[in-house]
Scaffold this active site. Structure first.
Site, PDB file in Angstrom:
ATOM      1  N   ASP A 158      -4.456   0.084  -4.468  1.00  0.00           N
ATOM      2  CA  ASP A 158      -4.729  -0.440  -5.829  1.00  0.00           C
ATOM      3  C   ASP A 158      -5.386  -1.812  -5.715  1.00  0.00           C
ATOM      4  O   ASP A 158      -5.446  -2.395  -4.639  1.00  0.00           O
ATOM      5  CB  ASP A 158      -3.409  -0.581  -6.607  1.00  0.00           C
ATOM      6  N   ASP A 170      -4.163  -4.452  -7.288  1.00  0.00           N
ATOM      7  CA  ASP A 170      -3.130  -5.341  -7.821  1.00  0.00           C
ATOM      8  C   ASP A 170      -3.386  -5.542  -9.330  1.00  0.00           C
ATOM      9  O   ASP A 170      -3.491  -4.543 -10.039  1.00  0.00           O
ATOM     10  CB  ASP A 170      -3.078  -6.650  -7.025  1.00  0.00           C
TER      11      ASP A 170
HETATM   12  N1  LIG Z   1      -0.297  -4.505  -5.594  1.00  0.00           N
HETATM   13  C1  LIG Z   1       0.726  -4.448  -4.754  1.00  0.00           C
HETATM   14  N2  LIG Z   1       1.559  -5.511  -4.634  1.00  0.00           N
HETATM   15  C2  LIG Z   1       2.585  -5.459  -3.752  1.00  0.00           C
HETATM   16  N3  LIG Z   1       2.879  -4.411  -2.990  1.00  0.00           N
HETATM   17  C3  LIG Z   1       2.081  -3.341  -3.084  1.00  0.00           C
HETATM   18  N4  LIG Z   1       2.116  -2.159  -2.465  1.00  0.00           N
HETATM   19  C4  LIG Z   1       1.091  -1.417  -2.909  1.00  0.00           C
HETATM   20  N5  LIG Z   1       0.375  -2.096  -3.840  1.00  0.00           N
HETATM   21  C5  LIG Z   1       0.987  -3.310  -3.974  1.00  0.00           C
END
Ligand SMILES: Nc1ncnc2[nH]cnc12
Ligand SMILES: CSC[C@H]1O[C@H](OP(=O)(O)O)[C@H](O)[C@@H]1O
Length: 300
Positions: free
Chosen positions: A218, A220
């Protein structure tokens, strides 16, 4: 003494794999058996899965336990690393789901992490407490030798993997605020996750080679063109990432078989000049707990 001689002559590595979110098992293992490994630091996340890949022995541990019952802040990192060490593991390959902090690392990207910024705060971060103090070097927290093998196998499998990147370790379990995410981007971090510290620190204290493959799931919450991270999104992308991760592990472990010399970067000798507590000031009870992790240096 025997171990020192072994180190000079070279030893046969045993690879441990720590599987993160979405990776709770390794398929295709021969002679597979799940075994409980007791440690002086408490219970590891789960039983360890022992087996062979093309004849080469390996050990797998699901970081959060099968079914993912354990959150990042409650992982017993010391027990996990100790359990691998006392099982004979010399090298750890850590697999993790991460958020991307860079435009050029979209979901689906793989990064061979080589630096960390540790912003976790609610965790036991050292095996060395009152009664035996040690300060190991962490300037280069991952093992370049292990990393090279991973990169080479990724290339052979046509898996694109970025060489190097900084992994920001947050405490969690909540995801970051947008201001935090922007701050970590300004710091030059590449990816964000909740688990690689103190895992990497403890692996170093236990004199194990450690490499981290971070799999982006992703963006974030900083990217204007993408929704903020959710667990559903992470799981969905991890399902897509996991086949490449499994293929990589199935190639890397056999490639690491056979006797090899000591680590050129010294990962397997990190305690050599690290312990500062005078022998007469050491706590015998703690020394006993350190048998697997530091027996090599404490027993001579
Ligand atoms: N955006 C994110 N922040 C923290 N841990 C994660 N694991 C997978 N995506 C994450
Ligand atoms: C399920 S999203 C958040 C969760 O995923 C990552 O875990 P891991 O590093 O074990 O793959 C992240 O660090 C969080 O623990």
């Amino acid at each position: 003494m025997t171990q020192d001689v072994g180190q000079e002559a070279g030893i046969e590595p045993l690879i441990g794999v720590i599987g993160g979110s979405g990776l709770y098992n390794i398929d295709g293992l021969e002679d597979r058996v799940w075994r409980r490994v007791a440690t002086p630091w408490g219970e590891p996340s789960d039983e360890l899965l022992f087996g062979r890949l093309r004849g080469v022995r390996c050990v797998f541990l699901p970081r959060h336990g099968r079914g993912h019952p354990i959150p990042p802040s409650e992982l017993n990192f010391r027990a996990n690393i100790d359990a691998l060490k006392r099982s004979g593991v010399t090298d750890i390959i850590s697999l993790s789901a991460v958020g991307s902090l860079r435009d050029d690392l979209p979901p689906g990207s793989f990064v061979l992490v080589d630096q960390f910024i540790d912003r976790s705060f609610a965790r036991q971060k050292s095996f060395f407490t009152t009664g035996c103090v040690a300060h190991v070097p962490m300037a280069d927290p991952t093992c370049p030798r292990l990393g090279e093998v991973i990169l080479r196998q990724a290339e052979l499998l046509d898996i694109t993997m970025r060489k190097g990147g900084t992994y920001l370790v947050m405490e969690g379990p909540q995801f970051s605020t947008r201001a935090e995410s922007e701050l970590y981007r300004e710091w030059g971090c590449s990816v964000i996750g909740m688990t690689n510290m103190p895992e990497a620190k403890l692996a170093r204290e236990a004199e194990m080679d450690y490499a981290s493959v971070a799999m982006v799931t992703d963006f974030d919450c900083w990217h204007e063109g993408h929704d903020s991270v959710t667990v559903d999104a992470v799981v969905e992308v991890m399902q897509r990432n996991s086949e490449r991760a499994r293929n990589l592990i199935r190639a890397v472990i056999p490639a690491l078989g056979g006797v090899r010399p000591p680590c050129p970067a010294g990962c397997d000798r990190a305690l050599e000049h690290a312990i500062i507590t005078a022998p007469e000031a050491r706590d015998p009870a703690l020394l006993e707990k350190l048998d697997a992790v530091a027996g090599r240096v404490l027993k001579r």
